[in-house]
Design a protein around this motif. Structure first.
Motif, PDB file in Angstrom:
ATOM      1  N   ILE A 195      -5.017   1.913  -5.056  1.00 22.10           N
ATOM      2  CA  ILE A 195      -5.063   0.428  -4.684  1.00 22.10           C
ATOM      3  C   ILE A 195      -3.907   0.096  -4.016  1.00 22.10           C
ATOM      4  CG2 ILE A 195      -5.370  -1.655  -6.102  1.00 22.10           C
ATOM      5  CD1 ILE A 195      -6.576  -0.453  -8.363  1.00 22.10           C
ATOM      6  N   LEU A 196      -2.746   0.726  -4.012  1.00 20.65           N
ATOM      7  CA  LEU A 196      -1.507   0.249  -3.335  1.00 20.65           C
ATOM      8  C   LEU A 196      -1.865   0.469  -1.921  1.00 20.65           C
ATOM      9  CD1 LEU A 196       1.405  -0.554  -3.173  1.00 20.65           C
ATOM     10  CD2 LEU A 196       2.225   1.975  -3.450  1.00 20.65           C
ATOM     11  N   ALA A 197      -2.402   1.669  -1.521  1.00 22.46           N
ATOM     12  CA  ALA A 197      -2.712   1.991  -0.106  1.00 22.46           C
ATOM     13  C   ALA A 197      -3.511   0.948   0.550  1.00 22.46           C
ATOM     14  CB  ALA A 197      -3.200   3.317  -0.003  1.00 22.46           C
ATOM     15  N   LEU A 198      -4.649   0.613  -0.134  1.00 20.96           N
ATOM     16  CA  LEU A 198      -5.701  -0.511   0.099  1.00 20.96           C
ATOM     17  C   LEU A 198      -5.163  -1.758   0.372  1.00 20.96           C
ATOM     18  CD1 LEU A 198      -8.858   0.706  -1.903  1.00 20.96           C
ATOM     19  CD2 LEU A 198      -8.408   1.089   0.582  1.00 20.96           C
ATOM     20  N   VAL A 199      -4.326  -2.404  -0.712  1.00 25.17           N
ATOM     21  CA  VAL A 199      -3.573  -3.356  -0.348  1.00 25.17           C
ATOM     22  C   VAL A 199      -2.857  -3.679   0.650  1.00 25.17           C
ATOM     23  CG1 VAL A 199      -1.805  -4.851  -1.456  1.00 25.17           C
ATOM     24  CG2 VAL A 199      -3.509  -4.216  -2.919  1.00 25.17           C
ATOM     25  N   LEU A 200      -2.075  -2.572   1.164  1.00 25.03           N
ATOM     26  CA  LEU A 200      -1.269  -2.363   2.158  1.00 25.03           C
ATOM     27  C   LEU A 200      -2.096  -2.556   3.562  1.00 25.03           C
ATOM     28  CD1 LEU A 200       1.405   0.003   1.079  1.00 25.03           C
ATOM     29  CD2 LEU A 200       1.709  -2.091   1.883  1.00 25.03           C
TER      30      LEU A 200
END
Length: 364
Positions: A195-200
């Motif tokens: 989710i961190l990668a997708l948020v970025l």
């Protein structure tokens, strides 16, 4: 009720991705107004690809969105690393923000970045005492590996910072790298990191609208490039330090994990090595500012910024696919040879494309 909603990875991903896109989209015009009101625009210099003063500090929106997301992530933070990441990002934000206001010395920047890395390394999950057979190496003193990881993180941060030279390029490289990292973490079911990668990715997509705009243009600045670069380094570092047993879920060989990371950020790494090599070959300081980056060569060919972003972003994807695929077939010694070969091909192609064929074009 709220805890149940935020504990569901799919629901949380939807909320955070759309929320981050909306927040960055909302904040950027406010930042543009603030920068213009206080006359903090970045003036074009000798190396600039722009001809007029432009608002910067777009990374301020990234920082706010990330801190809010880390609060929401607490229910899926299986490593309990969110607090470390928030503290480290704050230090990176401070040095980037200071750089956008008045340039910091390289020593001060490296010091703050190193402290930020150490904060992450204070977490027990970000340590590993083996090279997993990389070039025939296995068990190694922990201090040596931690030192290598610090060097890797600093290299990623600064390689990404150097690639930020034309509109959309840093975002294109970031979207490329984060999407690959999201797929890697999806494979091992690490929800926090997915989710961190997708948020970025969502944040960078929202930023692109303004970065390409003629009426409301803004740069991410050092504030943004250092934050995004640090997040890339953080996600790569976690990949390098995951439990060895989890590598069985991947098709590539465990000993090739460093080549996978290199593939994810191939264009920034290749560009940095190429430029430093040219500077050293000319007897110049490797930190000398010049117009010899890959994007400068494409600019000199007359290509518009969006095409340069697409070309180099696509090249990064292509190199990543090649290196990740070959990492499943070849031992690490052979992979090192492949990496050198790919680097030499990129250098040769861009030398051929360089309309001026000038090895080093220093600022006066």
């Amino acid at each position: 009720m709220l805890a149940n909603i935020l504990s569901n990875p799919l629901t949380l991903a939807i909320i955070c991705c759309f929320g981050s896109f909306g927040l960055v989209n909302y904040m950027i015009p406010k930042i543009i107004f603030m920068v213009n009101h206080h006359n903090l625009n970045e003036e074009p210099g000798h190396r600039s690809a722009h001809t007029k003063a432009t608002p910067t500090m777009g990374g301020l929106a990234f920082f706010v969105a990330l801190i809010l997301n880390l609060f929401l992530f607490k229910y899926i933070d299986q490593d309990a690393v969110g607090l470390n990441l928030a503290a480290a990002l704050t230090l990176v934000f401070i040095i980037g923000f200071k750089d956008d206001l008045s340039v910091s010395t390289p020593r001060a920047r490296l010091l703050m970045e190193s402290i930020a890395v150490v904060i992450i390394l204070c977490h027990p999950g970000f340590h590993k005492a083996t090279f997993d057979g990389f070039l025939g190496l296995y068990d190694t003193p922990q201090l040596l590996i931690d030192g290598l990881h610090i060097i890797i993180v600093l290299t990623i941060i600064n390689a990404y910072n150097l690639i930020d030279g034309v509109d959309g390029l840093a975002s294109a490289i970031g979207i490329s790298a984060f999407s690959i990292l999201a797929l890697i973490y999806f494979k091992i079911d690490f929800h926090f990191y997915i989710i961190l990668a997708l948020v970025l990715v969502s944040m960078l997509m929202a930023f692109l609208k303004y970065n390409f705009s003629h009426q409301r243009k803004i740069f991410m600045g050092d504030t943004g490039s250092l934050i995004i670069g640090f997040c890339l380094a953080f996600l790569c570092l976690r990949f390098l330090t995951i439990d060895t047993n989890l590598y069985e879920l991947f098709s590539f060989k465990t000993e090739n994990k460093l080549f996978v990371v290199t593939g994810i950020l191939a264009v920034p790494f290749f560009d940095m090595l190429r430029v430093i090599g040219v500077r050293l070959s000319q007897g110049a300081n490797p930190f000398t500012a010049d117009r010899n980056h890959l994007h400068h060569i494409l600019l000199d060919l007359g290509l518009p910024h969006y095409q340069i972003a697409l070309i180099l972003g696509g090249l990064n994807y292509g190199l990543a696919i090649i290196l990740i695929y070959l990492s499943a077939q070849l031992p690490s010694v052979a992979m090192l040879g492949i990496l050198v070969l790919l680097f030499l091909i990129v250098v040769a192609v861009f030398y051929k494309l360089n309309p001026k064929k000038t090895p080093l074009k220093q600022d006066k």
